[in-house]
Motif scaffolding. Structure first.
Motif, PDB file in Angstrom:
ATOM      1  N   GLU A  49      -8.410   9.966   4.200  1.00  0.00           N
ATOM      2  CA  GLU A  49      -7.758   8.787   4.723  1.00  0.00           C
ATOM      3  C   GLU A  49      -6.489   8.618   4.857  1.00  0.00           C
ATOM      4  N   ASP A  50      -6.654   7.819   3.718  1.00  0.00           N
ATOM      5  CA  ASP A  50      -5.232   7.078   2.912  1.00  0.00           C
ATOM      6  C   ASP A  50      -4.039   8.197   3.125  1.00  0.00           C
ATOM      7  N   ASP A  51      -4.091   9.800   2.643  1.00  0.00           N
ATOM      8  CA  ASP A  51      -2.997  10.369   1.688  1.00  0.00           C
ATOM      9  C   ASP A  51      -2.760  10.986   3.854  1.00  0.00           C
ATOM     10  N   ALA A  52      -3.568  11.216   3.737  1.00  0.00           N
ATOM     11  CA  ALA A  52      -3.453  11.596   5.900  1.00  0.00           C
ATOM     12  C   ALA A  52      -2.750  10.922   6.212  1.00  0.00           C
ATOM     13  N   ASN A  53      -2.922  10.160   6.368  1.00  0.00           N
ATOM     14  CA  ASN A  53      -2.226   8.930   6.995  1.00  0.00           C
ATOM     15  C   ASN A  53      -0.898   8.202   6.994  1.00  0.00           C
ATOM     16  N   PHE A  54      -0.934   8.104   5.904  1.00  0.00           N
ATOM     17  CA  PHE A  54       0.643   8.297   4.968  1.00  0.00           C
ATOM     18  C   PHE A  54       1.335   9.080   4.815  1.00  0.00           C
ATOM     19  N   PHE A  55       0.964  10.289   5.440  1.00  0.00           N
ATOM     20  CA  PHE A  55       2.032  11.726   5.731  1.00  0.00           C
ATOM     21  C   PHE A  55       1.649  11.581   6.709  1.00  0.00           C
ATOM     22  N   LEU A  56       1.571  11.322   7.788  1.00  0.00           N
ATOM     23  CA  LEU A  56       1.672  11.354   9.335  1.00  0.00           C
ATOM     24  C   LEU A  56       2.542   9.801   9.786  1.00  0.00           C
ATOM     25  N   HIS A  57       2.649   9.230   8.497  1.00  0.00           N
ATOM     26  CA  HIS A  57       3.768   7.558   8.257  1.00  0.00           C
ATOM     27  C   HIS A  57       4.889   8.563   8.243  1.00  0.00           C
ATOM     28  N   LEU A  58       5.105   9.203   6.721  1.00  0.00           N
ATOM     29  CA  LEU A  58       6.009   9.469   6.227  1.00  0.00           C
ATOM     30  C   LEU A  58       6.781  10.493   7.464  1.00  0.00           C
ATOM     31  N   ILE A  59       6.393  11.260   8.337  1.00  0.00           N
ATOM     32  CA  ILE A  59       6.817  12.068   9.117  1.00  0.00           C
ATOM     33  C   ILE A  59       7.338  11.379  10.796  1.00  0.00           C
ATOM     34  N   GLY A  60       7.168  10.262  10.472  1.00  0.00           N
ATOM     35  CA  GLY A  60       7.489   9.548  11.689  1.00  0.00           C
ATOM     36  C   GLY A  60       6.650  10.147  13.101  1.00  0.00           C
ATOM     37  N   ALA A  61       4.987  10.685  12.840  1.00  0.00           N
ATOM     38  CA  ALA A  61       4.181  10.885  13.778  1.00  0.00           C
ATOM     39  C   ALA A  61       4.064   9.290  15.023  1.00  0.00           C
ATOM     40  N   PRO A  62       3.415   9.786  16.371  1.00  0.00           N
ATOM     41  CA  PRO A  62       3.422   8.877  16.861  1.00  0.00           C
ATOM     42  C   PRO A  62       1.502   7.870  15.762  1.00  0.00           C
ATOM     43  N   GLN A  63       2.511   6.644  16.213  1.00  0.00           N
ATOM     44  CA  GLN A  63       1.166   5.515  15.685  1.00  0.00           C
ATOM     45  C   GLN A  63       0.215   5.636  16.219  1.00  0.00           C
ATOM     46  N   LYS A 121       0.425  -1.177  -0.155  1.00  0.00           N
ATOM     47  CA  LYS A 121      -0.277   0.023   0.284  1.00  0.00           C
ATOM     48  C   LYS A 121       0.514   0.899   0.109  1.00  0.00           C
ATOM     49  N   TRP A 122       2.212   1.563   0.955  1.00  0.00           N
ATOM     50  CA  TRP A 122       2.607   2.868   1.261  1.00  0.00           C
ATOM     51  C   TRP A 122       3.420   2.736  -0.188  1.00  0.00           C
ATOM     52  N   ARG A 123       3.775   1.544  -0.730  1.00  0.00           N
ATOM     53  CA  ARG A 123       4.280   1.592  -2.699  1.00  0.00           C
ATOM     54  C   ARG A 123       3.686   3.105  -3.636  1.00  0.00           C
ATOM     55  N   SER A 124       2.215   2.123  -3.337  1.00  0.00           N
ATOM     56  CA  SER A 124       1.392   3.040  -4.259  1.00  0.00           C
ATOM     57  C   SER A 124       1.051   3.866  -3.829  1.00  0.00           C
ATOM     58  N   LEU A 125       1.262   4.594  -2.647  1.00  0.00           N
ATOM     59  CA  LEU A 125       0.788   5.503  -1.905  1.00  0.00           C
ATOM     60  C   LEU A 125       2.130   6.912  -2.085  1.00  0.00           C
ATOM     61  N   TYR A 126       3.175   5.971  -2.350  1.00  0.00           N
ATOM     62  CA  TYR A 126       4.529   6.767  -2.789  1.00  0.00           C
ATOM     63  C   TYR A 126       4.608   6.954  -4.808  1.00  0.00           C
ATOM     64  N   GLN A 127       3.991   6.474  -5.278  1.00  0.00           N
ATOM     65  CA  GLN A 127       3.572   6.281  -7.006  1.00  0.00           C
ATOM     66  C   GLN A 127       2.863   7.648  -6.819  1.00  0.00           C
ATOM     67  N   ILE A 128       1.965   7.292  -5.996  1.00  0.00           N
ATOM     68  CA  ILE A 128       0.570   8.734  -6.679  1.00  0.00           C
ATOM     69  C   ILE A 128       1.315   9.736  -6.122  1.00  0.00           C
ATOM     70  N   GLN A 129       1.767   9.973  -5.558  1.00  0.00           N
ATOM     71  CA  GLN A 129       2.616  11.197  -4.468  1.00  0.00           C
ATOM     72  C   GLN A 129       3.599  12.078  -5.668  1.00  0.00           C
ATOM     73  N   GLY A 130       4.211  10.836  -6.671  1.00  0.00           N
ATOM     74  CA  GLY A 130       5.192  10.714  -7.724  1.00  0.00           C
ATOM     75  C   GLY A 130       4.688  11.232  -8.501  1.00  0.00           C
ATOM     76  N   GLU A 131       3.488  11.219  -9.153  1.00  0.00           N
ATOM     77  CA  GLU A 131       2.542  11.125  -9.999  1.00  0.00           C
ATOM     78  C   GLU A 131       1.968  12.953  -9.911  1.00  0.00           C
ATOM     79  N   ARG A 132       1.480  13.189  -8.889  1.00  0.00           N
ATOM     80  CA  ARG A 132       1.162  14.318  -8.854  1.00  0.00           C
ATOM     81  C   ARG A 132       2.003  15.731  -8.755  1.00  0.00           C
ATOM     82  N   LYS A 133       2.931  15.346  -7.872  1.00  0.00           N
ATOM     83  CA  LYS A 133       3.789  16.677  -7.464  1.00  0.00           C
ATOM     84  C   LYS A 133       5.080  16.295  -9.222  1.00  0.00           C
ATOM     85  N   ARG A 134       4.844  15.500 -10.480  1.00  0.00           N
ATOM     86  CA  ARG A 134       5.435  15.774 -11.612  1.00  0.00           C
ATOM     87  C   ARG A 134       4.250  16.889 -12.527  1.00  0.00           C
ATOM     88  N   ILE A 135       3.071  16.293 -12.551  1.00  0.00           N
ATOM     89  CA  ILE A 135       2.483  17.572 -12.950  1.00  0.00           C
ATOM     90  C   ILE A 135       2.090  18.156 -12.231  1.00  0.00           C
TER      91      ILE A 135
END
Length: 274
Positions: free
Chosen positions: A207-221, A1-15
């Motif tokens: 929900e997916d994006d927000a919790n992925f972001f919190l995961h990326l910054i190392g927020a409390p679980q 799941k993280w991998r597909s969210l990474y790809q989505i982020q890459g695509e959004r930033k590219r556009i």
């Protein structure tokens, strides 16, 4: 799941970057305090959040307050505390060095929403409920300019603005009152062609994006993005269907002009034309 969210982020930033390089020539412009005035700072987890109203901003500010140790849970924070408590620092409150240091080293993020839905959400919130700022300031000006034979009462209170009148105001180059952050372009609020955002989230996949972001910054679980609707919580959220009902009140040319008005946001954040 993280991998597909990474790809989505890459695509959004590219556009976003491609749209910027195609339409904007401000890559060499200096970043001023004005450009960062909508960006909130969380120093502990090193986050910069550009506030886009009606795209989950109240709940994002709650999350930043919890990250900063200002509250133990997002549930404990009232709406007024979020918006009027001044607990969170803004980036334009720092000196030149402080601004650049944070822009270069913190994780910069923004959340966007389908422009017409965002617009209808703002209209419902500000004009269909009692409001002691938007009715007297915007409502009065809109009714007196665009309503034929307005009643004295309507002119006195500024209440009861119709969506069609609101759109007339929005598209008027000689607006009787200025722009407002609730319906301004994301492009103008967050300067995405000047500031290289690390993370672009969408309200539609919050929900997916927000919790992925919190995961990326190392927020409390145990910290997850709150699901509750902040204001008028008994009312249905603005959906595509509700948005269509409002836009059905407009002429085809008003709909087209509204789309043209938000064209850069549609393009930059890859929303399809409604």
């Amino acid at each position: 799941k993280w991998r597909s969210l990474y790809q989505i982020q890459g695509e959004r930033k590219r556009i976003m970057r491609e749209t910027c390089s195609k339409y904007k020539s401000n890559s060499r412009r200096i970043i001023t305090p004005y450009h960062v005035s909508r960006i909130f700072v969380e120093d502990k987890y090193r986050v910069l959040y550009c506030e886009v109203p009606k795209a989950g901003c109240s709940n994002w500010k709650r999350v930043l307050m919890v990250l900063n140790g200002l509250a133990s849970s997002t549930k404990d924070i009232q709406h007024n505390t979020v918006h009027y408590g001044n607990y969170l620092k803004r980036l334009d409150g720092f000196d030149h060095k402080g601004i650049y240091h944070r822009l270069n080293t913190y994780t910069k993020m923004l959340f966007v929403r389908e422009p017409f839905e965002k617009l209808v959400s703002a209209f419902r919130d500000k004009f269909e409920h009692p409001n002691n700022y938007y009715h007297p300031v915007f409502g009065k000006a809109i009714i007196s300019r665009y309503r034929v034979n307005a009643t004295k009462e309507a002119l006195r209170t500024g209440s009861g603005v119709k969506f069609k009148e609101f759109i007339q105001y929005l598209l008027d180059v000689h607006r009787p009152v200025g722009m407002d952050i609730h319906w301004d372009h994301v492009n103008r609020l967050c300067s995405p062609c000047l500031i290289d955002y690390d993370f672009v989230g969408k309200f539609e996949s919050m929900e997916d994006d927000a919790n992925f972001f919190l995961h990326l910054i190392g927020a409390p679980q145990n910290l997850t993005f709150p699901k509750f609707k902040d204001r008028h919580s008994n009312e249905e959220r603005t959906t595509t269907k509700i948005t269509q009902q409002y836009f059905a009140q407009l002429s085809p040319s008003q709909r087209q002009q509204s789309y043209d008005f938000y064209y850069m946001d549609y393009l930059m954040f890859n929303y399809s034309k409604p």
